[in-house]
Write a protein that holds these residues in place. Structure first.
Motif, PDB file in Angstrom:
ATOM      1  N   UNK A 185       6.452  -3.768   2.657  1.00  0.00           N
ATOM      2  CA  UNK A 185       6.816  -5.314   2.810  1.00  0.00           C
ATOM      3  C   UNK A 185       6.049  -5.993   1.582  1.00  0.00           C
ATOM      4  N   UNK A 186       5.263  -5.530   1.183  1.00  0.00           N
ATOM      5  CA  UNK A 186       4.558  -6.082  -0.176  1.00  0.00           C
ATOM      6  C   UNK A 186       5.099  -5.309  -1.160  1.00  0.00           C
ATOM      7  N   UNK A 187       6.578  -5.302  -1.486  1.00  0.00           N
ATOM      8  CA  UNK A 187       7.035  -4.442  -2.396  1.00  0.00           C
ATOM      9  C   UNK A 187       6.833  -4.622  -3.686  1.00  0.00           C
ATOM     10  N   UNK A 188       6.314  -5.953  -4.077  1.00  0.00           N
ATOM     11  CA  UNK A 188       6.086  -6.239  -5.463  1.00  0.00           C
ATOM     12  C   UNK A 188       4.832  -5.514  -5.747  1.00  0.00           C
ATOM     13  N   UNK A 189       3.861  -4.718  -4.868  1.00  0.00           N
ATOM     14  CA  UNK A 189       2.917  -3.915  -5.314  1.00  0.00           C
ATOM     15  C   UNK A 189       3.281  -2.591  -5.508  1.00  0.00           C
ATOM     16  N   UNK A 190       3.418  -1.966  -6.703  1.00  0.00           N
ATOM     17  CA  UNK A 190       3.902  -0.590  -7.065  1.00  0.00           C
ATOM     18  C   UNK A 190       3.327   0.322  -5.960  1.00  0.00           C
ATOM     19  N   UNK A 191       1.991   0.196  -5.580  1.00  0.00           N
ATOM     20  CA  UNK A 191       1.719   1.378  -4.369  1.00  0.00           C
ATOM     21  C   UNK A 191       2.274   1.257  -3.186  1.00  0.00           C
ATOM     22  N   UNK A 192       2.544  -0.060  -2.916  1.00  0.00           N
ATOM     23  CA  UNK A 192       3.258  -0.291  -1.416  1.00  0.00           C
ATOM     24  C   UNK A 192       4.588   0.134  -1.450  1.00  0.00           C
ATOM     25  N   UNK A 193       5.489  -0.010  -2.641  1.00  0.00           N
ATOM     26  CA  UNK A 193       6.797   0.456  -2.785  1.00  0.00           C
ATOM     27  C   UNK A 193       6.831   1.992  -2.826  1.00  0.00           C
ATOM     28  N   UNK A 194       5.837   2.666  -3.320  1.00  0.00           N
ATOM     29  CA  UNK A 194       5.758   4.045  -3.446  1.00  0.00           C
ATOM     30  C   UNK A 194       5.337   4.606  -2.027  1.00  0.00           C
ATOM     31  N   UNK A 195       4.561   3.896  -1.448  1.00  0.00           N
ATOM     32  CA  UNK A 195       3.908   4.592  -0.110  1.00  0.00           C
ATOM     33  C   UNK A 195       5.191   4.405   1.073  1.00  0.00           C
ATOM     34  N   UNK A 196       6.141   3.305   0.748  1.00  0.00           N
ATOM     35  CA  UNK A 196       7.214   3.130   1.834  1.00  0.00           C
ATOM     36  C   UNK A 196       8.156   4.442   1.436  1.00  0.00           C
ATOM     37  N   UNK A 197       8.608   4.658   0.215  1.00  0.00           N
ATOM     38  CA  UNK A 197       9.365   5.752  -0.005  1.00  0.00           C
ATOM     39  C   UNK A 197       8.736   7.217   0.497  1.00  0.00           C
TER      40      UNK A 197
END
Length: 630
Positions: free
Chosen positions: A150-162
């Motif tokens: 949801x907080x896709x602007x955080x690299x860790x969040x985007x990576x965790x979602x993938x």
């Protein structure tokens, strides 16, 4: 006419886009609408429970979808307990999220996604057909991907979602292969609705006879792969700690009410199939669950991230639920009650712990390192007291609900050993689960003491304070249930499976888990209730380094399997596909060129056609003459 039970899952799904659209004008509206939709689901779930609690006849309504696949709802005692739990716990989380997400500019999108998430989980529970079940299963996976990132602007969040999406896809692939195998085997034998859940659970013995217990075992193992992915069991557990990069209320939803309980429910839903397969199917559930309970607990004792400690506790506690289901061959369907009772208790105290953590992180500006906290019990007395109730419940200290739910599973595991004494390996589940109880006490009170006791170890911790009391009402309700749900233990068992056998073990066996918990508490008091832990250095300890590296499984999956196997394989396939495409394109060019030559012949000049006719006849006569001479 649709039964009102349909709207248990349809209401949040319908309200999801409405929450997003209406929330654009008023950000408060989105949270209110999402919470209202889940409250309606809860009321409908209560009405369904009141209607079926005195009968063994389920609510079953189905319509033909296509060919021999029907779609509908199937609500028995197991399903109604699950929808009650999901709707209630989800409502508590949504009410708290209205405070937690109050300053987020995209909270209308957040509440739309969480309503859809909850609706997908409720639809999964009520599905009457495994294909319908799988579609809701995928909807839950999609929503988890959107919410973790949801907080896709955080690299860790985007990576965790993938990472979560990819790892769970492995399990989902195994699940859908299992569905395909089951469907094909039953369709060949003329079954009119081969994936119907009521048909599968009521005719499991006949199915095993018709398709063979070996085939049913393969199907069971494939289903277990799907369940391991969704419910984060070894070795597909690696996505869930990284999933903590999303909002804490998302973590609460995933761990308490939705995503990770889906795999347990899948196994419980089709458990008669495991009971009629070869022992390998059920034993795989048992040993993987018991091993995961211990495995995740050992990692939890070295983690410093507050939310990740709770994540590893979820992996471990789900292992207890799976282990209970894996003993179906010995104890029959009674194990469903043991597993689901712990699932419900876990949902309550885990939601409490995550929301307590959410209050702490919101106050500390998302500081998550427990070693930088300390002294919060004096500064946030209400929040930390609620967290303490969640902690003692997680550790299964009497008289909390988990003392009854988790320790019963451990006692059942001991009885499993006694009833399978000729098999020396049958003692392993009990050993794993007992040591897992020790690990639970260690990581739970290590976390709590570092957060609550001592002096503040950061400026943010010094300035912490409780939020307004109204915000903590959902946590108080969950804390009350954590302390009192043990009172309904046997009523719960009898509601799920009437006349469930009471577990009886020797007194010293019964108190072994509690003894382990006491040992764990004493160790953590000696180390973490004082400043002694600050003087310890484990960096050179090989066991500590192994645990800190999470047994190098992440490195194995990322650096070996992904980078050295999957990537080269994908590259090779890409080159092969490219070469195939070039060959196809070349064939097309040759055909086009030949067609261009032929098009020149068709120029509309009669004399031109006459010349080709004479030439063709001459060539034909010459060939005939040559062939005749031969």
């Amino acid at each position: 006419m649709l039964n009102y039970a349909w709207f248990i899952f349809l209401t949040p799904i319908i309200f999801a886009p409405i929450s997003v659209i209406a929330g654009k004008r008023s950000k408060v509206t989105a949270g209110i609408l999402a919470s209202l939709s889940i409250f309606i689901s809860l009321i409908l779930s209560i009405i369904v429970w009141l209607n079926i609690r005195g009968t063994s006849t389920p609510i079953y309504q189905t319509y033909n979808w296509f060919d021999n696949i029907n779609a509908g709802i199937y609500v028995d005692h197991l399903a109604v307990v699950m929808v009650l739990m999901v709707s209630f716990v989800s409502l508590m989380i949504h009410l708290f999220a209205m405070y937690y997400m109050k300053d987020d500019p995209r909270k209308n999108t957040y509440f739309g996604e969480t309503a859809l998430f909850t609706g997908g989980m409720l639809g999964l529970i009520l599905a009457s057909n495994l294909l319908e079940f799988f579609l809701f299963w995928e909807l839950v996976g999609l929503c988890s991907y959107l919410l973790i990132g949801f907080w896709f602007f955080k690299p860790n969040a985007a990576s965790a979602a993938k990472k979560a999406f990819i790892v769970t896809r492995v399990g989902d692939l195994l699940f859908i292969i299992g569905l395909a195998v089951l469907y094909s085997l039953l369709t060949v034998r003329g079954v009119s609705s081969p994936l119907s859940i009521p048909y599968l659970i009521n005719n499991a013995h006949t199915i095993a006879t018709e398709i063979g217990a070996q085939n049913l075992t393969i199907i069971g193992l494939l289903f277990l792969g799907g369940a391991a992915g969704k419910s984060a069991q070894f070795p597909l557990h690696v996505w869930i700690p990284d999933a903590m990069e999303g909002p804490t209320t998302v973590s609460a939803l995933i761990h308490a009410a939705t995503m990770v309980t889906a795999g347990v429910y899948l196994i419980a839903r089709v458990l008669p199939l495991y009971a009629n397969a070869t022992p390998l199917a059920a034993e795989s559930v048992l040993y993987i669950g018991a091993f995961t309970a211990l495995f995740a607990g050992t990692i939890g004792i070295v983690v410093n991230d507050l939310k990740r400690i709770l994540a590893y506790s979820t992996i471990s506690q789900i292992g207890y639920m799976m282990a209970a289901l894996g003993m179906v061959s010995t104890f029959g369907e009674s194990v469903i009650g043991y597993s689901i009772y712990h699932l419900v208790v876990h949902a309550v105290f885990k939601a409490l712990l995550f929301m307590s953590a959410g209050v702490i992180l919101l106050t500390l500006m998302e500081l998550r390192d427990v070693k930088k906290m300390g002294g919060l019990w004096k500064r946030m007395p209400v929040t930390i007291s609620l967290m303490f109730i969640g902690s003692i419940t997680l550790a299964a200290i009497p008289p909390t609900a988990a003392f009854f739910s988790k320790d019963t599973i451990i006692d059942v595991a001991y009885n499993y050993f006694i009833m399978n004494g000729s098999n020396v390996y049958s003692i392993l589940p009990w050993i794993f689960l007992v040591i897992g109880a020790l690990m639970t006490a260690l990581y739970t009170f290590r976390m709590f003491f570092l957060v609550a006791l001592g002096k503040p170890r950061s400026k943010l911790a010094e300035e912490a304070k409780d939020p307004p009391m109204v915000v903590l009402i959902p946590l108080m309700i969950l804390a009350f249930l954590s302390l009192t749900l043990g009172l309904i233990q046997y009523r719960f068992y009898d509601f799920i499976v009437p006349d469930t056998t009471r577990v009886v073990v020797p007194l010293f066996i019964e108190y072994t888990p509690l003894t382990m918990v006491v040992i764990g508490v004493l160790i953590t008091i000696g180390l973490y209730a004082t400043t002694r832990w600050q003087r310890m250095n484990y960096d050179r300890n090989p066991v500590y380094r192994l645990l800190k590296a999470k047994y190098f499984l992440d490195a194995l999956f990322t650096r070996v399997i992904a980078e050295r196997v999957i990537l080269p394989l994908s590259s090779g396939v890409s080159r092969l596909e490219k070469g195939f495409s070039i060959s196809i394109e070349g064939t097309g060019k040759v055909a086009m060129g030949f067609g261009g030559v032929l098009r020149r012949i068709e120029n509309g000049v009669v004399e031109y056609y006459f010349v080709f006719l004479i030439a063709g006849v001459a060539i034909l006569m010459l060939l005939l003459e040559l062939l005749g001479g031969i």
